[in-house]
Design a protein around this motif. Sequence first.
Motif, PDB file in Angstrom:
ATOM      1  N   MET A 111       0.855  -1.188   0.000  1.00 48.49           N
ATOM      2  CA  MET A 111       0.000   0.000   0.000  1.00 48.49           C
ATOM      3  C   MET A 111       0.890   1.237   0.000  1.00 48.49           C
ATOM      4  SD  MET A 111      -3.205  -1.215   0.378  1.00 48.49           S
ATOM      5  CE  MET A 111      -4.149   0.133   1.034  1.00 48.49           C
ATOM      6  N   TYR A 113       0.204   5.434   0.302  1.00 52.35           N
ATOM      7  CA  TYR A 113      -0.784   6.497   0.500  1.00 52.35           C
ATOM      8  C   TYR A 113      -2.210   5.925   0.469  1.00 52.35           C
ATOM      9  CZ  TYR A 113       3.218   9.510  -0.153  1.00 52.35           C
ATOM     10  OH  TYR A 113       4.447  10.107  -0.018  1.00 52.35           O
ATOM     11  N   LYS A 115      -3.430   3.327  -0.944  1.00 52.62           N
ATOM     12  CA  LYS A 115      -3.882   2.692  -2.187  1.00 52.62           C
ATOM     13  C   LYS A 115      -2.945   1.530  -2.511  1.00 52.62           C
ATOM     14  CE  LYS A 115      -5.944   6.774  -4.164  1.00 52.62           C
ATOM     15  NZ  LYS A 115      -6.075   7.642  -5.302  1.00 52.62           N
ATOM     16  N   SER A 117      -0.463  -0.571  -4.415  1.00 54.65           N
ATOM     17  CA  SER A 117       0.545  -0.109  -5.368  1.00 54.65           C
ATOM     18  C   SER A 117       1.529  -1.231  -5.688  1.00 54.65           C
ATOM     19  CB  SER A 117       1.285   1.109  -4.817  1.00 54.65           C
ATOM     20  OG  SER A 117       2.044   0.750  -3.695  1.00 54.65           O
TER      21      SER A 117
END
Length: 131
Positions: A111, A113, A115, A117
């Motif tokens: 993750m 921020y 989100k 990734s």
Amino acid sequence: MKIRVYYEDSDAQGIVYHANYIKFCERARSEMFFDAGIWAFSNECQFVVSSLNAKFLKSAKLGDILDVKTSVVGLKRTNVTLLHEIYKIADINGNECNDLVFSCEVTCVCMSYLKISKIPKDISLFFKAQA
């Protein structure tokens, strides 16, 4: 990673409480990440458990010495799957053994921020070396 079973890890009968096996795996996974320089609070990549499949095979007891082994069994663009195996390697009297008592496959997603990734290349290379 070696762990001795203490009172706090066991129930009233001196048997390791089931949730503590998962805690032992979390410690081993954290040590693996620390050894690789993967910090828990980096904005670039934080690993969060997305799934877990546990198998309770035998009981560990107060005073036992456990060895938690961690290996990479799957690596994708955004997640890594680790196999944790906990072996009882000695009992409270020092008698050696090599009994698999617990195994668990854990998938951790990268993750950034808040989100999902892609796993950074250097971290991905570390995981490939552990496979």
